[in-house]
Design an enzyme around this catalytic site. Sequence first.
Site, PDB file in Angstrom:
ATOM      1  N   SER A  19      22.521 -23.710  43.526  1.00  0.00           N
ATOM      2  CA  SER A  19      22.750 -25.136  43.260  1.00  0.00           C
ATOM      3  C   SER A  19      21.756 -26.044  43.981  1.00  0.00           C
ATOM      4  CB  SER A  19      24.173 -25.513  43.685  1.00  0.00           C
ATOM      5  OG  SER A  19      24.364 -26.887  43.482  1.00  0.00           O
ATOM      6  N   SER A  21      22.607 -29.230  44.191  1.00  0.00           N
ATOM      7  CA  SER A  21      23.472 -30.355  44.587  1.00  0.00           C
ATOM      8  C   SER A  21      23.380 -30.677  46.076  1.00  0.00           C
ATOM      9  CB  SER A  21      24.928 -30.075  44.204  1.00  0.00           C
ATOM     10  OG  SER A  21      25.083 -30.160  42.820  1.00  0.00           O
ATOM     11  N   THR A  66      32.524 -26.415  40.618  1.00  0.00           N
ATOM     12  CA  THR A  66      31.686 -25.851  39.557  1.00  0.00           C
ATOM     13  C   THR A  66      32.228 -24.507  39.097  1.00  0.00           C
ATOM     14  OG1 THR A  66      29.403 -25.417  38.881  1.00  0.00           O
ATOM     15  CG2 THR A  66      29.945 -24.840  41.147  1.00  0.00           C
ATOM     16  N   LYS A  70      36.663 -25.051  37.268  1.00  0.00           N
ATOM     17  CA  LYS A  70      36.948 -26.414  36.793  1.00  0.00           C
ATOM     18  C   LYS A  70      38.323 -26.576  36.140  1.00  0.00           C
ATOM     19  CE  LYS A  70      32.266 -28.016  36.431  1.00  0.00           C
ATOM     20  NZ  LYS A  70      31.200 -28.597  35.663  1.00  0.00           N
ATOM     21  N   ASP A 107      31.609 -35.178  34.564  1.00  0.00           N
ATOM     22  CA  ASP A 107      30.690 -34.426  33.690  1.00  0.00           C
ATOM     23  C   ASP A 107      30.461 -35.136  32.347  1.00  0.00           C
ATOM     24  OD1 ASP A 107      29.962 -32.289  35.275  1.00  0.00           O
ATOM     25  OD2 ASP A 107      31.585 -30.994  34.596  1.00  0.00           O
ATOM     26  N   GLY A 131      34.649 -23.118  27.919  1.00  0.00           N
ATOM     27  CA  GLY A 131      35.194 -23.161  29.276  1.00  0.00           C
ATOM     28  C   GLY A 131      35.332 -24.589  29.774  1.00  0.00           C
ATOM     29  N   LEU A 238      23.066 -26.771  29.357  1.00  0.00           N
ATOM     30  CA  LEU A 238      23.619 -27.335  30.593  1.00  0.00           C
ATOM     31  C   LEU A 238      23.009 -26.695  31.839  1.00  0.00           C
ATOM     32  CD1 LEU A 238      25.485 -28.884  28.835  1.00  0.00           C
ATOM     33  CD2 LEU A 238      27.450 -27.984  30.052  1.00  0.00           C
ATOM     34  N   TYR A 240      20.231 -25.572  34.528  1.00  0.00           N
ATOM     35  CA  TYR A 240      18.983 -26.168  35.031  1.00  0.00           C
ATOM     36  C   TYR A 240      18.192 -25.202  35.910  1.00  0.00           C
ATOM     37  CZ  TYR A 240      21.904 -27.040  39.103  1.00  0.00           C
ATOM     38  OH  TYR A 240      22.751 -26.872  40.183  1.00  0.00           O
ATOM     39  N   GLY A 261      19.705 -29.174  31.826  1.00  0.00           N
ATOM     40  CA  GLY A 261      20.907 -29.673  32.513  1.00  0.00           C
ATOM     41  C   GLY A 261      20.642 -30.514  33.754  1.00  0.00           C
TER      42      GLY A 261
HETATM   43  P1  NAP Z   1      33.292 -21.741  32.670  1.00  0.00           P
HETATM   44  O1  NAP Z   1      34.426 -22.673  32.784  1.00  0.00           O
HETATM   45  O2  NAP Z   1      33.397 -20.401  33.337  1.00  0.00           O
HETATM   46  O3  NAP Z   1      32.966 -21.532  31.105  1.00  0.00           O
HETATM   47  C1  NAP Z   1      31.961 -20.664  30.666  1.00  0.00           C
HETATM   48  C2  NAP Z   1      32.129 -20.379  29.182  1.00  0.00           C
HETATM   49  O4  NAP Z   1      31.077 -19.489  28.800  1.00  0.00           O
HETATM   50  C3  NAP Z   1      33.431 -19.670  28.800  1.00  0.00           C
HETATM   51  O5  NAP Z   1      33.825 -20.073  27.519  1.00  0.00           O
HETATM   52  C4  NAP Z   1      33.023 -18.195  28.808  1.00  0.00           C
HETATM   53  O6  NAP Z   1      33.818 -17.393  27.948  1.00  0.00           O
HETATM   54  C5  NAP Z   1      31.636 -18.309  28.204  1.00  0.00           C
HETATM   55  N1  NAP Z   1      30.814 -17.161  28.595  1.00  0.00           N
HETATM   56  C6  NAP Z   1      30.512 -16.720  29.828  1.00  0.00           C
HETATM   57  N2  NAP Z   1      29.729 -15.629  29.769  1.00  0.00           N
HETATM   58  C7  NAP Z   1      29.557 -15.359  28.441  1.00  0.00           C
HETATM   59  C8  NAP Z   1      28.860 -14.356  27.730  1.00  0.00           C
HETATM   60  N3  NAP Z   1      28.168 -13.401  28.359  1.00  0.00           N
HETATM   61  N4  NAP Z   1      28.908 -14.378  26.367  1.00  0.00           N
HETATM   62  C9  NAP Z   1      29.601 -15.342  25.706  1.00  0.00           C
HETATM   63  N5  NAP Z   1      30.276 -16.325  26.344  1.00  0.00           N
HETATM   64  C10 NAP Z   1      30.250 -16.333  27.686  1.00  0.00           C
HETATM   65  O7  NAP Z   1      31.951 -22.391  33.273  1.00  0.00           O
HETATM   66  P2  NAP Z   1      31.512 -23.926  33.257  1.00  0.00           P
HETATM   67  O8  NAP Z   1      31.967 -24.601  34.490  1.00  0.00           O
HETATM   68  O9  NAP Z   1      31.853 -24.498  31.932  1.00  0.00           O
HETATM   69  O10 NAP Z   1      29.900 -23.776  33.405  1.00  0.00           O
HETATM   70  C11 NAP Z   1      29.137 -23.182  32.378  1.00  0.00           C
HETATM   71  C12 NAP Z   1      27.640 -23.383  32.641  1.00  0.00           C
HETATM   72  O11 NAP Z   1      27.299 -24.753  32.575  1.00  0.00           O
HETATM   73  C13 NAP Z   1      27.172 -22.888  34.005  1.00  0.00           C
HETATM   74  O12 NAP Z   1      25.916 -22.293  33.851  1.00  0.00           O
HETATM   75  C14 NAP Z   1      27.064 -24.161  34.807  1.00  0.00           C
HETATM   76  O13 NAP Z   1      26.130 -24.059  35.860  1.00  0.00           O
HETATM   77  C15 NAP Z   1      26.602 -25.150  33.753  1.00  0.00           C
HETATM   78  N6  NAP Z   1      26.973 -26.544  34.064  1.00  0.00           N
HETATM   79  C16 NAP Z   1      25.969 -27.426  34.331  1.00  0.00           C
HETATM   80  C17 NAP Z   1      26.280 -28.759  34.611  1.00  0.00           C
HETATM   81  C18 NAP Z   1      25.190 -29.729  34.884  1.00  0.00           C
HETATM   82  O14 NAP Z   1      25.455 -30.772  35.496  1.00  0.00           O
HETATM   83  N7  NAP Z   1      23.982 -29.480  34.439  1.00  0.00           N
HETATM   84  C19 NAP Z   1      27.616 -29.187  34.627  1.00  0.00           C
HETATM   85  C20 NAP Z   1      28.610 -28.252  34.326  1.00  0.00           C
HETATM   86  C21 NAP Z   1      28.270 -26.922  34.057  1.00  0.00           C
HETATM   87  P3  NAP Z   1      35.219 -16.746  28.452  1.00  0.00           P
HETATM   88  O15 NAP Z   1      36.150 -17.903  28.602  1.00  0.00           O
HETATM   89  O16 NAP Z   1      35.556 -15.806  27.382  1.00  0.00           O
HETATM   90  O17 NAP Z   1      34.909 -16.096  29.788  1.00  0.00           O
END
Ligand code: NAP
Length: 297
Positions: A19, A21, A66, A70, A107, A131, A238, A240, A261
């Site tokens: 991160s 952050s 994160t 969440k 977000d 997610g 999303l 980065y 992102g």
């Molecule tokens: P999360 O709640 O764990 O959700 C991840 C989602 O991706 C879930 O639907 C998960 O499916 C799916 N997934 C994970 N691995 C997978 C795979 N190999 N194949 C298919 N689907 C897969 O995580 P999140 O908090 O939403 O974060 C997700 C990403 O966004 C992270 O990389 C995070 O760093 C990034 N993000 C960036 C920002 C930003 O400010 N730039 C903000 C928020 C998040 P299942 O539910 O089936 O496990």
Amino acid sequence: MISGKTSFLGLIGNPVKHSVSPAMHNAALEEMGLDWCYIPLPCEVENLELVIKALKALNCKGINITIPHKNNVARICDQLSPLAKKLNTVNTLIPHQDKGWIGENTDVKGFLEPLRYKEWNKKKALIIGCGGSARAVLEALIQLQFEEIKIIGRNKTKLNKFVQERQRSQDELISLNIQAILQEDKELEEHIANSELIVNTTPIGMSTNTSEAKISNEMPLGVEIWENLKPKTTLYDLIYTPNPTSWLKLGRKKHCKTIDGLEMLIQQGAASLKLWSNQENIPIETMRKAAENELLN
Ligand code: NAP
């Protein structure tokens, strides 16, 4: 300089070592003259409640949440903002005056900022993943008045729950065209071809170490499916780290507009800092420079 009077903010997640952050927030705190520091706090799912309660007892001034906490954190909060309640997803904890934490979601605001350069109403969008951050993305796309939003997930139960939750909580007087699509869907390529905006909310392609680890070549939904990507499509990842991801690199080769992102991270971070500090003027440019420098290291 940390002294006996220094207070702290924290980032809870797993992983958190990638991160930017901490660098971004610590630069802003210094410029704002606040005697606070911002620290990464890696935390396993089974310890989440314990850690969050302990941080309140330690007089922590605010927390970011994160991946993968969440959704889980919403039920631990003592109060939720109307937006966090609607999405059941929290990325910011603000200390409650009397007890516990108030859950908020910044977000949505962060995600929207890089999309403000044009009108999106009546367009079609595709969200990959269902997610925590996908809930914020869906809310943002509804606010932008997309005509049709398709959500691709790998787990049928989670995907259907995601869509139903949103449809139940919808009290606006607009009829939403939101469809759940399984990853194995035979018409996936067609859905991609019809979309003006595609958002990756999965961690696929993310490198958890900006300096040492090998860059991931993985792409959401595999590599072949993107062969016929049209230049009219905007790709928004999303992630980065790395910046850009392999998916965005491919998008650039296909002459698509791409958004990473980083700006979302900066904007959601600034919105959180505003809530924690109660100050109107947040040094966003300083945060951007610190985040960019950290990514170069
Ligand atoms: P999360 O709640 O764990 O959700 C991840 C989602 O991706 C879930 O639907 C998960 O499916 C799916 N997934 C994970 N691995 C997978 C795979 N190999 N194949 C298919 N689907 C897969 O995580 P999140 O908090 O939403 O974060 C997700 C990403 O966004 C992270 O990389 C995070 O760093 C990034 N993000 C960036 C920002 C930003 O400010 N730039 C903000 C928020 C998040 P299942 O539910 O089936 O496990």
